[in-house]
Design an enzyme around this catalytic site. Structure first.
Site, PDB file in Angstrom:
ATOM      1  N   GLU A 190      -2.619 -13.775 -13.412  1.00  0.00           N
ATOM      2  CA  GLU A 190      -2.436 -12.318 -12.995  1.00  0.00           C
ATOM      3  C   GLU A 190      -3.597 -11.406 -13.253  1.00  0.00           C
ATOM      4  O   GLU A 190      -4.333 -10.564 -12.460  1.00  0.00           O
ATOM      5  CB  GLU A 190      -1.076 -11.698 -13.012  1.00  0.00           C
ATOM      6  CG  GLU A 190      -0.190 -12.194 -11.924  1.00  0.00           C
ATOM      7  CD  GLU A 190       1.211 -11.446 -12.122  1.00  0.00           C
ATOM      8  OE1 GLU A 190       1.695 -11.011 -11.102  1.00  0.00           O
ATOM      9  OE2 GLU A 190       1.539 -11.220 -13.337  1.00  0.00           O
ATOM     10  N   CYS A 226       0.978  -1.152   0.044  1.00  0.00           N
ATOM     11  CA  CYS A 226      -0.166   0.231  -0.072  1.00  0.00           C
ATOM     12  C   CYS A 226       1.007   1.170   0.057  1.00  0.00           C
ATOM     13  O   CYS A 226       1.907   1.122   0.059  1.00  0.00           O
ATOM     14  CB  CYS A 226      -0.991  -0.055   1.196  1.00  0.00           C
ATOM     15  SG  CYS A 226      -0.334  -0.893   2.754  1.00  0.00           S
ATOM     16  N   ARG A 231       0.591   0.720  -7.572  1.00  0.00           N
ATOM     17  CA  ARG A 231       1.068  -0.144  -6.392  1.00  0.00           C
ATOM     18  C   ARG A 231      -0.172  -1.144  -5.996  1.00  0.00           C
ATOM     19  O   ARG A 231       0.363  -2.176  -5.425  1.00  0.00           O
ATOM     20  CB  ARG A 231       1.642   0.468  -5.130  1.00  0.00           C
ATOM     21  CG  ARG A 231       2.732   1.256  -5.724  1.00  0.00           C
ATOM     22  CD  ARG A 231       3.147   2.168  -4.424  1.00  0.00           C
ATOM     23  NE  ARG A 231       3.697   1.420  -3.297  1.00  0.00           N
ATOM     24  CZ  ARG A 231       4.844   1.040  -2.790  1.00  0.00           C
ATOM     25  NH1 ARG A 231       5.799   1.365  -3.446  1.00  0.00           N
ATOM     26  NH2 ARG A 231       5.217   0.687  -1.846  1.00  0.00           N
ATOM     27  N   ASN A 277       1.891   1.099   6.590  1.00  0.00           N
ATOM     28  CA  ASN A 277       2.241   0.052   5.684  1.00  0.00           C
ATOM     29  C   ASN A 277       2.915  -1.252   6.448  1.00  0.00           C
ATOM     30  O   ASN A 277       3.877  -1.004   7.391  1.00  0.00           O
ATOM     31  CB  ASN A 277       3.119   0.316   4.568  1.00  0.00           C
ATOM     32  CG  ASN A 277       2.627   1.200   3.578  1.00  0.00           C
ATOM     33  OD1 ASN A 277       1.587   1.460   3.579  1.00  0.00           O
ATOM     34  ND2 ASN A 277       3.452   1.600   2.534  1.00  0.00           N
ATOM     35  N   GLY A 278       2.736  -2.627   6.081  1.00  0.00           N
ATOM     36  CA  GLY A 278       3.330  -3.625   6.859  1.00  0.00           C
ATOM     37  C   GLY A 278       2.257  -4.341   7.674  1.00  0.00           C
ATOM     38  O   GLY A 278       1.222  -4.222   7.614  1.00  0.00           O
ATOM     39  N   LYS A 322       1.476 -14.646 -15.881  1.00  0.00           N
ATOM     40  CA  LYS A 322       0.915 -13.427 -16.326  1.00  0.00           C
ATOM     41  C   LYS A 322      -0.756 -13.493 -16.804  1.00  0.00           C
ATOM     42  O   LYS A 322      -1.520 -12.706 -16.574  1.00  0.00           O
ATOM     43  CB  LYS A 322       1.564 -13.047 -17.746  1.00  0.00           C
ATOM     44  CG  LYS A 322       3.081 -12.433 -17.515  1.00  0.00           C
ATOM     45  CD  LYS A 322       2.922 -10.774 -16.858  1.00  0.00           C
ATOM     46  CE  LYS A 322       4.389 -10.564 -16.380  1.00  0.00           C
ATOM     47  NZ  LYS A 322       4.453 -11.198 -14.926  1.00  0.00           N
ATOM     48  N   TRP A 375      -3.878  -1.989   0.920  1.00  0.00           N
ATOM     49  CA  TRP A 375      -4.143  -3.325   0.462  1.00  0.00           C
ATOM     50  C   TRP A 375      -4.406  -4.014   1.367  1.00  0.00           C
ATOM     51  O   TRP A 375      -3.622  -4.296   2.226  1.00  0.00           O
ATOM     52  CB  TRP A 375      -2.854  -3.630  -0.459  1.00  0.00           C
ATOM     53  CG  TRP A 375      -3.104  -4.695  -1.058  1.00  0.00           C
ATOM     54  CD1 TRP A 375      -3.379  -5.041  -2.385  1.00  0.00           C
ATOM     55  CD2 TRP A 375      -2.434  -6.037  -0.689  1.00  0.00           C
ATOM     56  NE1 TRP A 375      -3.327  -6.288  -3.008  1.00  0.00           N
ATOM     57  CE2 TRP A 375      -3.001  -7.022  -1.937  1.00  0.00           C
ATOM     58  CE3 TRP A 375      -2.015  -6.607   0.190  1.00  0.00           C
ATOM     59  CZ2 TRP A 375      -2.677  -8.213  -1.593  1.00  0.00           C
ATOM     60  CZ3 TRP A 375      -1.843  -8.115   0.436  1.00  0.00           C
ATOM     61  CH2 TRP A 375      -2.170  -8.819  -0.781  1.00  0.00           C
ATOM     62  N   HIS A 417       3.449 -37.012 -16.802  1.00  0.00           N
ATOM     63  CA  HIS A 417       3.445 -37.321 -15.137  1.00  0.00           C
ATOM     64  C   HIS A 417       2.561 -36.636 -14.610  1.00  0.00           C
ATOM     65  O   HIS A 417       2.631 -36.374 -13.360  1.00  0.00           O
ATOM     66  CB  HIS A 417       4.889 -36.918 -14.752  1.00  0.00           C
ATOM     67  CG  HIS A 417       5.971 -37.704 -15.182  1.00  0.00           C
ATOM     68  ND1 HIS A 417       6.489 -39.027 -14.815  1.00  0.00           N
ATOM     69  CD2 HIS A 417       6.817 -37.301 -16.432  1.00  0.00           C
ATOM     70  CE1 HIS A 417       7.286 -39.361 -15.759  1.00  0.00           C
ATOM     71  NE2 HIS A 417       7.834 -38.524 -16.485  1.00  0.00           N
ATOM     72  N   LYS A 474       1.941  -3.694  -6.697  1.00  0.00           N
ATOM     73  CA  LYS A 474       3.106  -3.973  -7.484  1.00  0.00           C
ATOM     74  C   LYS A 474       4.385  -4.256  -6.795  1.00  0.00           C
ATOM     75  O   LYS A 474       5.463  -5.144  -7.077  1.00  0.00           O
ATOM     76  CB  LYS A 474       3.506  -2.480  -8.145  1.00  0.00           C
ATOM     77  CG  LYS A 474       4.588  -2.101  -8.895  1.00  0.00           C
ATOM     78  CD  LYS A 474       4.343  -3.120 -10.126  1.00  0.00           C
ATOM     79  CE  LYS A 474       5.780  -2.903 -11.008  1.00  0.00           C
ATOM     80  NZ  LYS A 474       5.364  -3.992 -12.196  1.00  0.00           N
TER      81      LYS A 474
END
Length: 612
Positions: free
Chosen positions: A492, A2, A27, A98-99, A489, A74, A508, A607
């Site tokens: 995502e 964030c 981000r 943040n964190g 990708k 986030w 397999h 990000k």
């Protein structure tokens, strides 16, 4: 993950904070908010969704203040709701964070027993209440913050304001990036310098454990309550500027920027047909003594490391291991002397990779073992660059799209440069092979440009993926990691479940998934594995699978019923992984656009992953 923006000025700061948040939207986030000090009171606004929602609310309320903090969140603790959005408040204290505060449950129980009522599900709210409680014993915000910080466990960056001290902003860095923006009569904080470029290009990069007090005309930095000094560095703002230009999305722009980005990255090391004399010369002694490479990375950077493993071992005969940082740091790995520990990260702030690096450094010191550390990174001012013995920059420029594109291909180019350098120092690369690889590197930007001309054809094929729910990507050798990257990708940004496999593993297990509704993407460069790969393709078609093949123009692979082929320009087998990254990026991009997803800011992702 964030974003934090804060500042103190003589002017109204709300527009500066909001502009900073807009610059951090890339981000990834799910809510946004700000808090200002106005007439000795905290005024706060928080909104779920985009920053535009916050702008509308702030404008309608005519919020004003000379001191403030702002945040894009986030979610880690609690769903995206207004109550869970930052800033969090306790009385006249407001906090952005943040964190993760790992011991927040323990602290929360203690605070509840003291009578504090929690209005959110977040770990951050405990910080606001702790500061509020500490202020009952001291009239000084800095002292209160210094009192409570030792009680916090985890990784965090904090911005804290208090209405009773409307001329101070306190910030803390512990395991999560934070910079100070230096102005004239005004100063700022942010988790990313990009947010502050409209107001300053002079920055102080905080170190672990720093606590900062900002006033309009002063910046004080404390470590364990002792005043310390950190240098001010000036950033070339033009390097950090970025806009979509003529492109619909940042991701598409960044895909098409890859020829230039790779060119810039290789040009820093190559001089005509040789490595430049000064290229990584400070590492010459270390490279001469290393006996193996240990690569540590996450996500896309991990895939780049997987390709490099083949290169280190096949080109220069140096043992190389690659591990996911989030696993490596918790399995108590054996530290081996004379190892080069190589961390790869776009941002240089990836939490797990940084933690693994620091663990390795600490254990090596405790065990008196000589090792060397190195970063391959896109941000010259990042923590990873500052904390390693050596670094090699990927000159990709700002990458805004969450799904990495040009950062990945420049990582591959940088890794090949490193292979050449180590091989040269250790005299372990044949002269003709070295010459061939250097020539291929110089040729790579041109081949990238030629490959991008397949965009319209890949768009046409992408229409066949729109209704699909699953997809397989197959590759062999150095293209197995590209298959993993292609699958990453696609999942995502299009939200289609996709998996990458080594094509030899098809029998397999994965072959059980193949049916008439399963698209299978094949990476088919012209190398010694091509014939075996053709056999794998036959296995898929025999089970009714539909093939989408990106094949070398000289591979003798052609389109037929349920086999779609895009021909890729011929390229050296050593550099082919860079080239074959392009079609899987374009395929994922176009499928996502056709499915109507948020390409640049896919759901649930960020990000720069700065929390575990």
């Amino acid at each position: 993950m964030c974003g934090i923006v804060g500042g103190i000025a003589e002017r109204n700061i709300s527009e500066i904070l909001i502009e900073g948040l807009k610059r951090l939207e890339y981000r990834g986030y799910d809510s946004a908010g700000l808090a200002l000090i106005d007439h000795h009171h905290v005024v706060r606004e928080r909104q779920v969704g985009k920053v535009a929602n916050l702008v509308e609310a702030v404008t309608s309320r005519h919020l004003h203040g000379n001191l403030g903090i702002a945040h894009t969140r986030w979610a880690t603790h609690g769903k995206p709701t207004q109550n869970n959005a930052h800033p969090h408040a306790s009385g006249e204290v407001a906090v952005v964070h943040n964190g993760i505060i790992e011991n927040y449950q323990e602290l929360k129980q203690e605070l509840q027993q003291l009578g504090y009522v929690f209005s959110s599900e977040t770990d951050t709210e405990v910080v606001a209440h702790l500061v509020n409680h500490a202020l009952k014993s001291t009239p000084d915000l800095l002292t209160a913050v210094q009192t409570i910080v030792p009680r916090l466990k985890g990784a965090y960056a904090l911005g804290i304001i208090w209405a009773q001290q409307p001329d101070e902003l306190i910030a803390v860095r512990e395991g999560s990036p934070l910079v100070v923006g230096v102005g004239i009569g005004e100063h700022f904080i942010s988790s990313d310098q990009l947010a502050l470029l409209p107001v300053t290009n002079r920055f102080i990069y905080l170190e672990e454990g720093d606590i900062v007090r900002l006033k309009r005309n002063s910046i004080e930095i404390f470590v364990n309550t002792v005043l310390t000094h950190r240098p001010v560095k000036e950033l070339d703002a033009t390097v950090m500027s970025s806009s979509k230009g003529e492109y619909k999305h940042f991701m598409l722009k960044e895909i098409f920027e890859q020829p230039e980005a790779v060119q810039q990255t290789i040009a820093q090391a190559l001089d005509a047909e040789h490595l430049k004399a000064g290229f990584l010369e400070k590492a010459d002694g270390a490279f001469d003594t290393i006996q193996q490479i240990q690569i540590i990375a996450c996500g896309t950077s991990y895939h780049a490391g997987m390709v490099a493993k083949y290169w280190f071992e096949q080109i220069i005969g140096l043992p190389c291991q690659v591990e996911i940082a989030s696993e490596y740091r918790y399995r108590h790995p054996v530290i081996v002397a004379n190892t080069l520990y190589l961390c790869i990260s776009q941002s240089g702030e990836t939490a797990d990779s940084l933690a693994a690096l620091r663990d390795v450094q600490r254990h090596a010191k405790q065990q008196h073992k000589t090792i060397f550390t190195m970063a391959i990174c896109n941000v010259a001012t990042s923590s990873m660059v500052r904390e390693t013995d050596f670094h090699l920059l990927t000159l990709a420029g700002p990458e805004i799209g969450v799904a990495s594109t040009k950062a990945f291909t420049t990582q591959l180019a940088a890794l090949m440069l490193l292979v050449l350098k180590v091989g040269e120092i250790k005299n372990s690369i044949a002269a003709d092979l070295k010459q061939s690889v250097i020539q291929a590197l110089w040729h790579t930007p041109k081949v990238l440009n030629e490959t991008l001309k397949n965009d319209a054809e890949i768009l046409r094929l992408s229409e066949l993926f729109v209704e699909k729910q699953h997809c397989l990507f197959l590759g062999r050798g150095t293209h197995f990691p590209i298959a993993l990257e292609g699958a990453l990708k696609l999942k995502e940004i299009s939200y289609i479940h996709a998996e990458g496999y080594a094509a030899g593993e098809l029998k397999h297990g994965p072959l059980a998934l193949v049916d008439n509704d399963m698209p299978v993407v094949i990476l088919a460069p012209k190398d010694e594995m091509l014939d075996k790969l053709k056999s794998n393709m036959e296995e898929v078609q025999a089970r009714g699978g539909e093939l989408f093949v990106f094949a070398d123009e000289h591979s003798d692979i052609h389109a037929k019923d349920r086999q779609h082929v895009v021909h890729i320009p011929a390229v050296s087998e050593w550099l082919a992984p860079i080239i074959y990254s392009i079609p899987v990026q374009l395929l994922s991009y176009h499928v996502a656009v056709l499915r109507g997803t948020d390409v640049d800011q896919p759901r649930n992702l960020a990000k720069s992953v700065t929390v575990e």
